[in-house]
Design an enzyme around this catalytic site. Structure first.
Site, mmCIF file in Angstrom:
data_model
loop_
_atom_site.group_PDB
_atom_site.id
_atom_site.type_symbol
_atom_site.label_atom_id
_atom_site.label_comp_id
_atom_site.label_asym_id
_atom_site.label_seq_id
_atom_site.Cartn_x
_atom_site.Cartn_y
_atom_site.Cartn_z
ATOM 1 N N LYS B 98 -14.370 -3.311 0.096
ATOM 2 C CA LYS B 98 -13.132 -3.186 -0.674
ATOM 3 C C LYS B 98 -12.831 -4.567 -1.235
ATOM 4 O O LYS B 98 -12.645 -5.526 -0.476
ATOM 5 C CB LYS B 98 -11.981 -2.713 0.226
ATOM 6 C CG LYS B 98 -10.639 -2.685 -0.490
ATOM 7 C CD LYS B 98 -9.496 -2.359 0.451
ATOM 8 C CE LYS B 98 -8.161 -2.743 -0.182
ATOM 9 N NZ LYS B 98 -7.057 -2.746 0.792
ATOM 10 N N GLY B 159 2.567 -3.931 1.581
ATOM 11 C CA GLY B 159 3.482 -4.216 2.674
ATOM 12 C C GLY B 159 4.941 -3.930 2.398
ATOM 13 O O GLY B 159 5.796 -4.206 3.234
ATOM 14 N N ALA B 185 -1.828 0.717 -0.827
ATOM 15 C CA ALA B 185 -0.706 -0.236 -0.806
ATOM 16 C C ALA B 185 0.588 0.402 -1.296
ATOM 17 O O ALA B 185 0.619 1.112 -2.291
ATOM 18 C CB ALA B 185 -0.982 -1.486 -1.642
ATOM 19 N N GLY B 186 1.629 0.120 -0.559
ATOM 20 C CA GLY B 186 2.972 0.522 -0.967
ATOM 21 C C GLY B 186 3.476 1.801 -0.331
ATOM 22 O O GLY B 186 4.688 1.985 -0.193
ATOM 23 N N ASN B 207 -1.567 1.264 5.823
ATOM 24 C CA ASN B 207 -1.620 0.303 6.920
ATOM 25 C C ASN B 207 -0.216 -0.067 7.381
ATOM 26 O O ASN B 207 0.219 0.320 8.453
ATOM 27 C CB ASN B 207 -2.408 -0.952 6.496
ATOM 28 C CG ASN B 207 -2.638 -1.903 7.665
ATOM 29 O OD1 ASN B 207 -2.214 -1.655 8.779
ATOM 30 N ND2 ASN B 207 -3.325 -3.001 7.417
ATOM 31 N N THR B 208 0.530 -0.775 6.526
ATOM 32 C CA THR B 208 1.854 -1.251 6.934
ATOM 33 C C THR B 208 2.767 -0.125 7.420
ATOM 34 O O THR B 208 3.496 -0.289 8.407
ATOM 35 C CB THR B 208 2.543 -1.974 5.757
ATOM 36 O OG1 THR B 208 1.719 -3.060 5.341
ATOM 37 C CG2 THR B 208 3.907 -2.493 6.149
#
Lengths: 257, 257, 257, 257
Positions: B98, B159, B185-186, B207-208
């Site tokens: 990635k 994040g 993301a987001g 993830n976050t």
């Protein structure tokens, strides 16, 4: 999650997805929809219960283990809703009743004022009353004081699939009222059902979104998963939303060392 | 749904939820997160792979059956990304990569230009390249032409848990590009992951939102359910959104008859 | 507000509403649109400038006091954009150039990569270059470094009237780039233009929303008011958004005293 | 636009921006706010009218040419609202009355049920009654039938600056009720006021957004412009929103010829 049950009218429900029984291309789909959705509560218009006809009687398509939630659709005022509710009980549909009082013929928006009157009368008669309502904190408190077992604010007008357009008002009801809040009407996609549950709704009722899907049976299962996802996220506690990014991985220095 | 697999780099994936390995309160959570999320693809920052340390080496926490997707976080240009990718391969992390090229230190937004250069180089070297990018149809077409195996547009800055703020641009990428689109993301809540899947994304990377949840392990499961819900809804075909209401049950005449 | 001017290419602009010259039912509307909008910058497709034809030549409809911003619409790559820009200058259209490089025939999304190349070449040749682009912080920084006088990110695809769908990305560009940000494409209603200005955009360019209105001339004026409103609000500083209500008037005790 | 007047209680209003008089850092700002906003209707809490005190009496700060709209803030039920309204009239505040009945101390949401009762009583007494309400089509019809001169649904809870969060419900009220709809509470930015007007609202009432701005006087003017912009756009007819792009300028062939 074994203890996360929703109790309404003394009945413990594991499923937080309530479904409708109208609008399907064929009533014979209903048992499959119930099965794949895992729904334990099914609403049915009392007007569509014809005890004399095997093919037309909706009740024949609803599995016996479901909690039947007859609704008063067709009622234009409290008096009609009360009559329909009593008829439902007399027909053996049990003591749950979803009150729908609608005289707006374009958007089919509920009449909170008449709904409150019917709620008061029927709660006193021992019904487990679930009023379908326009989202409004103060009217919902009155529904509660009148004996409602739960309140059912709309996310958008019935049948529009528009989603949770009343989020601001529904969220306040969830935070301020000590009754189960069941979002009913308007939810068009599983993501929107998940969103309602993440806000803290106790359950959602979905009908059009399933019935109007290309594959209604798969969509029923999709909603079941989404409702569970949203509930699980609510219980797990969602992370804070931030304006600035934070790297998932540390940013500096790696190759420089 | 038995045949609904996502193929990237020749590998058939049943799970469409990719997860990260950073930000957890303890690395020992990772095996549980993998298990409850059902994730088959796990990204790990190459900089966090320390083959000499048992406790610090992220790889020790990732189940062997997972597809490892090393990422180039820390790279500020194409050259650094290429070096990190080659290092990952040399360390035995496989041939997926990635690409993250980030020099914006506030929002951590990706650099599409440098990312494209790295994609071209690494694809030629036989890597399975998944570029993380700012959503942009034309740049994504270039990523494809450069040999990307999938493209990973952001929903919001890394994040932030802000959700699918780039929906308009991501939807166009989904419609116009014949590569898997993985929203990365987001995404902050399961409902947002479901929404991305309903739009037709091939997968999402989270993830976050999991790591920052009150109960990360439960949140991982919630995301798994939501991703399945969204995918199932996409395949089933969501119903039309309408401006005017339609009653789930017929409106008139019941009591009047 | 007397000193609130926007300077681009050395020209002081009082109006922050840029307009287009295409799509009107009749070119004869253009002078009225310019007048009612108060626009000082008007973009015109070079291809529509026919110096040999009085009726067809767009330039005849644009008041002389306007800053002409020829655009390269029709260009599919940097080379074509450069040729069109030079042609515009040779035709006496001045030295401003809005770069449009579009090869996507469905959504007409700009090609940031080729646009950057054209920006670099034309800025070196002394043009005042305003690249139309897909919103992307890092590419915008490159446009700036290549000599752009302003950058023009899209709010939504051209001609859709969808509004400011890329708000998240545009807001970051506004905050992080020391160049005027002119939101171009997608804005469909005055409220959306005001919103862009409240975020801190330096100007907006509107064409379809005016041309497709029932009364284009009135809509031009409506946009002028809205852009001023949004700019004035940005300068005045909008109040904080809060989760909990605060009464405009004190709540208690009045009748009890 | 010379004939576009709003008539309420027999008074022709040119300005569609109503303002509040509370929350300002100093009452001496009020005349400037009135001037710059162009507001013709100003609401004032009756409790804040102290005829015996020159400094404390709000009325001294409101220009005589304004229509005074006393409000019943502090009332927790219909009876209290009625008493406050009568007091206002006795004090010489005229016959307009904005009914606020609020017993929710957290979100300060209005009580539609008690508000309806007060509306009925006061309309019969000859007041020009403007009930502040939770947006609800059927309750608004009842307000109309009870004699309301206009209805004032909230966009979001008082003082939050959250914007037009109830758009779906307010839009339906606008379409279905033959009374002026004045959006009151929640509007935080000029763009949001413009949006309400574009939907077809007859007016908006703004207080907190002006009072909480960095420069309240400039913000008042910004709102005035935005309300005019939104109204003008509504009358001009906004263009259709489309999914696919349409070029403002023709796409093909230019350089190829």
């Amino acid at each position: 999650m074994s203890k996360d049950v929703l109790v309404i009218g003394g009945i413990e429900l594991r499923s937080r997805l309530f479904i409708g029984s109208g609008k399907y291309s064929s009533n014979s789909l209903i048992p499959k929809i119930v099965d794949r959705s895992g729904a334990q509560v099914v609403t049915v218009a009392v007007r569509r219960v014809d005890l004399d006809s095997k093919d037309e009687n909706m009740l024949n398509f609803i599995p016996k283990e479901c909690v039947l939630m007859p609704n008063t659709s067709g009622a234009r005022n409290a008096e009609e809703a009360v009559r329909i509710a009593r008829l439902a009980k007399a027909m053996g549909c049990g003591n749950w009743i979803k009150i729908e009082v609608i005289s707006d013929t374009k958007y089919l928006l509920p009449d909170n004022f008449e709904t409150l009157k019917a709620t008061e009368i029927l709660a006193k008669e021992g019904f487990v009353v679930l009023p379908y309502m326009s989202p409004d904190l103060m009217m919902a408190k009155r529904m509660r004081d009148a004996g409602a077992a739960a309140v059912m604010p709309l996310g958008a007008p019935i049948g529009t699939n528009k989603g949770l357009k009343t989020k601001e008002l529904v969220k306040i009801m969830i935070d301020e009222i000590d009754l189960p809040i069941v979002v009913d009407a308007g939810i068009g996609k599983p993501s929107e059902a998940a969103e309602a549950m993440e806000l803290g709704a106790s359950a959602v009722l979905v009908n059009t979104a399933i019935a109007s899907a290309g594959d209604a049976v798969s969509m029923a299962q999709a909603f079941a998963l989404a409702v569970n996802a949203g509930r699980m996220a609510y219980l797990a506690g969602t992370g804070a939303v931030k304006d600035f990014a934070e790297a998932s991985s540390p940013l500096t220095g790696f190759l420089n060392v």
